[in-house]
Design an enzyme around this catalytic site. Structure first.
Site, PDB file in Angstrom:
ATOM      1  N   HIS A 213     -62.559  -6.990-110.530  1.00  0.00           N
ATOM      2  CA  HIS A 213     -61.162  -7.382-110.365  1.00  0.00           C
ATOM      3  C   HIS A 213     -60.903  -8.074-109.035  1.00  0.00           C
ATOM      4  CE1 HIS A 213     -60.332  -3.578-112.961  1.00  0.00           C
ATOM      5  NE2 HIS A 213     -60.626  -4.609-113.730  1.00  0.00           N
TER       6      HIS A 213
ATOM      7  N   LYS B 202     -59.635  -4.581 -99.858  1.00  0.00           N
ATOM      8  CA  LYS B 202     -59.645  -3.186-100.294  1.00  0.00           C
ATOM      9  C   LYS B 202     -60.629  -2.376 -99.474  1.00  0.00           C
ATOM     10  CE  LYS B 202     -58.649  -4.402-105.093  1.00  0.00           C
ATOM     11  NZ  LYS B 202     -59.194  -4.417-106.472  1.00  0.00           N
TER      12      LYS B 202
ATOM     13  N   TYR C  61     -58.498   3.890-102.901  1.00  0.00           N
ATOM     14  CA  TYR C  61     -58.609   2.636-102.178  1.00  0.00           C
ATOM     15  C   TYR C  61     -57.278   2.204-101.590  1.00  0.00           C
ATOM     16  CZ  TYR C  61     -57.580   0.650-106.869  1.00  0.00           C
ATOM     17  OH  TYR C  61     -57.060   0.378-108.102  1.00  0.00           O
TER      18      TYR C  61
ATOM     19  N   ASP D 133     -60.972  -5.648-119.332  1.00  0.00           N
ATOM     20  CA  ASP D 133     -62.288  -5.874-118.735  1.00  0.00           C
ATOM     21  C   ASP D 133     -63.301  -6.342-119.771  1.00  0.00           C
ATOM     22  OD1 ASP D 133     -61.308  -5.180-116.251  1.00  0.00           O
ATOM     23  OD2 ASP D 133     -62.175  -3.166-116.253  1.00  0.00           O
TER      24      ASP D 133
END
Length: 182
Positions: free
Chosen positions: A61, A70, A130, A166
């Site tokens: 992603h 991130k 995250y 996905d």
């Protein structure tokens, strides 16, 4: 803390200092000054937490525009974590790096804006945390196929549990929108 460069410029492995004794342990998960001094820029605006079962693969992603950096880590369990340079024109475009993140090794991975990110759970389950430098934007969320043969990432599962999104992500060469290299 110990900061380890990877083979992708800007992607960093962070090993926080852990202070332990018979009672357990203590560690700083984030300290703005220390992380900025280590080359992790950012004012983080959003924290996310997920729990996933063994064999779950989330990713690859990224957001464009509204790219996110991130800082990722595992709180329980173990994952195979991957960052891929998807910045068009970058000298490392299409290159990736992977690291095992676990509750035991307590490592973190800094994934800068312009990189796709994904992970696969190799333990019974994993709790994943995250910090993001930009807010989640469904309109600008993008993905790359986890099994893109041009990337040839050696994921630790052959048939992962995937989200429908996905499962239909395009190959990197077919991605309609990619960030530009500075």
């Amino acid at each position: 803390m110990n900061v380890i460069p990877t083979d992708l410029p800007g992607v960093l492995i962070v090993e926080p200092k852990v202070f332990g004794d018979d009672r357990g342990f203590f560690m700083e998960l984030f300290n703005a000054k220390r992380y900025t001094d280590a080359g992790i820029p950012g004012s983080f605006v959003q924290d996310n937490y997920s729990r996933s079962a063994r064999g779950t693969l989330r990713g690859l992603h990224f957001q464009e525009p509204q790219a996110q950096g991130k800082l990722v880590q595992v709180l329980t369990g173990t994952v195979y974590d991957v960052a891929v340079d998807v910045r068009r024109g970058s000298p490392t475009f299409g290159k990736w790096t992977a690291v095992e993140l676990s509750a035991e090794n307590r490592r973190q991975l800094w994934v800068p804006a312009g990189f796709a990110h994904g992970f696969c759970v190799v333990s019974e389950s994993a709790d994943f945390h995250y910090k993001c430098t930009a807010f989640y934007s469904p309109e600008t969320e993008r993905g790359i196929a986890w099994n893109d043969p041009d990337l040839a990432i050696p994921w630790p599962v052959k048939e992962p549990l995937l989200s429908p999104k996905d499962a239909k992500a395009p190959r990197l060469k077919d991605a309609p929108v990619l960030p530009a290299y500075p």
